[in-house]
Scaffold this motif. Structure first.
Motif, short mmCIF file in Angstrom:
data_model
loop_
_atom_site.label_atom_id
_atom_site.label_comp_id
_atom_site.label_asym_id
_atom_site.label_seq_id
_atom_site.Cartn_x
_atom_site.Cartn_y
_atom_site.Cartn_z
N ALA A 43 0.94 -1.19 -0.12
CA ALA A 43 0.26 0.30 0.09
C ALA A 43 0.94 1.54 0.13
O ALA A 43 0.62 2.60 -0.83
CB ALA A 43 -0.84 -0.16 1.38
N LEU A 44 1.81 1.23 0.40
CA LEU A 44 2.60 2.55 0.78
C LEU A 44 3.61 2.53 0.05
O LEU A 44 3.66 3.90 -0.98
CB LEU A 44 3.74 2.83 2.31
CG LEU A 44 3.22 2.38 3.35
CD1 LEU A 44 4.54 1.76 4.75
CD2 LEU A 44 2.27 3.58 3.34
N THR A 47 1.47 3.99 -2.86
CA THR A 47 0.76 4.93 -3.12
C THR A 47 2.20 6.39 -3.33
O THR A 47 1.15 7.20 -3.84
CB THR A 47 -0.14 5.55 -1.17
OG1 THR A 47 -0.05 4.71 -0.96
CG2 THR A 47 0.32 7.07 -1.23
N GLY A 50 2.05 6.30 -6.80
CA GLY A 50 0.57 7.21 -7.67
C GLY A 50 1.16 8.65 -7.39
O GLY A 50 1.39 9.53 -8.63
N LEU A 51 1.80 8.75 -6.82
CA LEU A 51 1.81 10.32 -6.04
C LEU A 51 3.45 10.98 -7.59
O LEU A 51 3.26 12.12 -7.67
CB LEU A 51 2.43 10.40 -4.99
CG LEU A 51 1.65 10.95 -3.71
CD1 LEU A 51 2.84 10.63 -2.22
CD2 LEU A 51 0.65 11.85 -3.83
N GLN A 76 -3.14 16.46 -3.76
CA GLN A 76 -2.80 14.72 -3.91
C GLN A 76 -1.93 14.12 -2.86
O GLN A 76 -2.70 13.58 -1.63
CB GLN A 76 -2.34 13.42 -4.43
CG GLN A 76 -2.82 12.56 -4.93
CD GLN A 76 -3.95 11.49 -5.20
OE1 GLN A 76 -4.83 12.81 -5.59
NE2 GLN A 76 -4.19 11.07 -5.46
N ALA A 80 -2.52 11.92 1.06
CA ALA A 80 -1.75 10.41 1.24
C ALA A 80 -1.10 11.22 3.24
O ALA A 80 -1.53 10.31 3.56
CB ALA A 80 -0.64 10.79 0.44
N VAL A 84 -2.00 7.95 5.13
CA VAL A 84 -0.68 7.14 6.03
C VAL A 84 -1.30 6.45 6.65
O VAL A 84 -1.26 5.83 8.17
CB VAL A 84 0.04 7.15 4.87
CG1 VAL A 84 1.07 6.62 5.77
CG2 VAL A 84 0.41 6.84 3.76
N PHE A 372 -5.06 3.74 -5.22
CA PHE A 372 -3.55 4.27 -4.78
C PHE A 372 -3.34 4.90 -5.98
O PHE A 372 -2.34 6.20 -4.97
CB PHE A 372 -2.50 2.75 -4.87
CG PHE A 372 -3.06 2.11 -3.86
CD1 PHE A 372 -3.24 2.63 -2.54
CD2 PHE A 372 -3.53 1.12 -2.96
CE1 PHE A 372 -3.89 1.64 -1.13
CE2 PHE A 372 -3.66 -0.33 -2.89
CZ PHE A 372 -3.94 0.16 -1.29
N LEU A 380 -8.48 8.27 -3.40
CA LEU A 380 -7.15 7.70 -1.72
C LEU A 380 -7.28 7.74 -0.77
O LEU A 380 -6.70 6.82 0.33
CB LEU A 380 -5.54 8.42 -2.40
CG LEU A 380 -4.65 8.33 -1.84
CD1 LEU A 380 -3.60 7.23 -2.01
CD2 LEU A 380 -3.31 9.28 -1.26
N LEU A 384 -6.80 3.57 1.90
CA LEU A 384 -5.94 3.54 2.91
C LEU A 384 -6.29 3.05 4.56
O LEU A 384 -6.45 2.30 4.83
CB LEU A 384 -5.54 5.36 3.24
CG LEU A 384 -4.15 5.33 2.15
CD1 LEU A 384 -3.38 6.30 2.15
CD2 LEU A 384 -3.19 3.98 1.90
N CYS A 387 -7.00 -0.32 3.55
CA CYS A 387 -5.59 -0.89 4.20
C CYS A 387 -5.97 -1.47 5.15
O CYS A 387 -5.64 -2.43 6.17
CB CYS A 387 -5.18 -0.48 3.61
SG CYS A 387 -4.70 -0.64 1.48
#
Length: 414
Positions: A43-44, A47, A50-51, A76, A80, A84, A372, A380, A384, A387
């Motif tokens: 997941a991290l 992410t 994606g950024l 964005q 995040a 997170v 993500f 997003l 998260l 998750c």
């Protein structure tokens, strides 16, 4: 009690408090299961990946508009930075919390979704009314319906675990409430893509609940019929579906109608990347050739800039994520965890496959983001949070006994 006994009593009390503090600290830093590490790490990485891709896909457009090239990615990134830590906070919640919050979460998400019908709050965009604006902040409430629906279905089907052999206990209240949720999004807001994802969550939860096949087939047929009705009743959707089935793609290529324009430029972006890509930031399609390059077609930018290797990396990360979630589903002894985690997995992994399939022209354009990675703060944040729920579930898995070199578990007796 004599005077000499008091210091020893005080010492024993302090020692017991110190022991309790050490036990509490030990629980806080207890080892986490492998599933926790696999889900959290993928997941991290997705992410962060994606950024980077959102920054690459939006820099040119932001500069041409006279804005900072980092304007979009900063927005964005704020989601995040919120999502997170929230993911890890939610991972500490016990499973009983998710069972108790299932009903309130669904009711709250439905009320939030109904705000799209309020004049002045609901926002119409690209044929859908699926956004709301409150105090200048925009959000897509249907994203939170996905998580709340999975938790609610998990709780209801868990409570009826011994009655799932009877069709009336499977259908009530699952079908009426599911129809209400899907109808608010697909019919009321006009967002067929999100509606199909919610249908998949419903079917996924029913599948992982262990209902009999003959009972499972009825909702499956109902979902197929509902999707067909939603498509036929909208001329815009039918035009996009027919263009998808058109063998001569160039015949419907037109920037004015947009029937094949977006889909073809997505494929051309992937083809232009080749094996290793044009290099990060060197996409040509992002210069206003490919509509929604940072949204639904972010995978095309990945393929163009990072090539087939970059696409394989993305697919591999989603595969690892799916492996971690399916391990949670397989190892748990709690039906609620199995059902809710199954619904969340179908949502995230299924939506990723649909998004990638749309870019590859395997499916018609449905307008679902890549989890993500696509630009969209609400999407997003909701992923998260989901998750975080999965990580919470993974903490409750039964401990696997240690194994000696001889193959016998530690503490076993011959």
């Amino acid at each position: 009690m004599t005077t000499t006994d008091r210091p020893s009593t005080t010492t024993e009390t302090a020692a017991s408090r110190g022991f309790a503090a050490r036990v509490s600290l030990g629980r806080a830093f207890a080892p986490v299961p492998n599933e926790f590490l696999l889900i959290a790490s993928t997941a991290l990485i997705l992410t962060i990946f994606g950024l980077v891709m959102v920054l690459s896909a939006t820099m040119a457009k932001s500069i041409s508009a006279g804005s900072s090239p980092f304007e979009v990615v900063i927005k964005q990134g704020m989601f995040a930075l919120l999502g997170v830590p929230l993911m890890f906070v939610l991972s500490r919640f016990p499973v009983t919390f998710w069972k108790r919050i299932a009903w309130p979460a669904l009711i709250g998400a439905i009320c939030l979704q109904m705000l799209v019908f309020v004049p002045g709050i609901g926002i119409y965009n690209d044929g859908n009314t699926n956004w709301i604006s409150i105090a200048g902040a925009q959000m897509q409430p249907s994203e939170f319906l996905k998580l709340s629906l999975a938790l609610w279905l998990g709780y209801v089907l868990y409570r009826k675990q011994t009655l799932l052999g009877l069709w009336r206990h499977v259908f009530i209240p699952v079908v009426p409430v599911g129809a209400l949720v899907i109808g608010l999004v697909a019919v009321g807001s006009g967002d067929l893509g999100t509606g199909l994802v919610l249908m998949a969550v419903l079917l996924g939860c029913l599948f992982f609940s262990g209902v009999k096949l003959r009972i499972f087939l009825l909702p499956l047929i109902g979902v197929v019929v509902a999707a067909a009705v939603f498509a036929v009743t909208s001329p815009d959707r039918m035009r996009r579906i027919m263009s998808f089935l058109n063998v001569d793609s160039l015949a419907c290529y037109s920037a004015a109608t947009g029937d094949c324009y977006q889909a073809l430029h997505g494929v051309w972006g992937l083809a232009g990347g080749g094996l290793f890509g044009l290099g990060l930031g060197n996409s040509r399609e992002k210069y206003d050739w490919l509509p929604a390059a940072e949204h639904d077609y972010i995978f095309a930018i990945v393929g163009e800039e990072l090539g087939l290797i970059g696409c394989i990396v993305v697919l591999g990360l989603f595969t690892l994520f799916a492996v971690g979630t399916f391990h949670v589903i397989r190892k748990t002894n709690d039906p609620f965890i199995r059902i809710a985690a199954g619904g969340i997995t179908v949502w995230i992994v299924g939506q990723a496959l649909v998004n990638i399939g749309v870019v590859l022209r395997v499916f018609p354009v449905l307008g679902v983001p890549l989890p993500f990675m696509s630009q969209g703060g609400t999407s997003l944040l909701s992923v998260l949070m989901a998750c975080g729920v999965l990580l919470s579930f993974s903490r409750s898995l039964p401990a696997t006994p240690s194994v000696r070199p001889s193959g016998r578990p530690v503490g076993s007796v011959r």
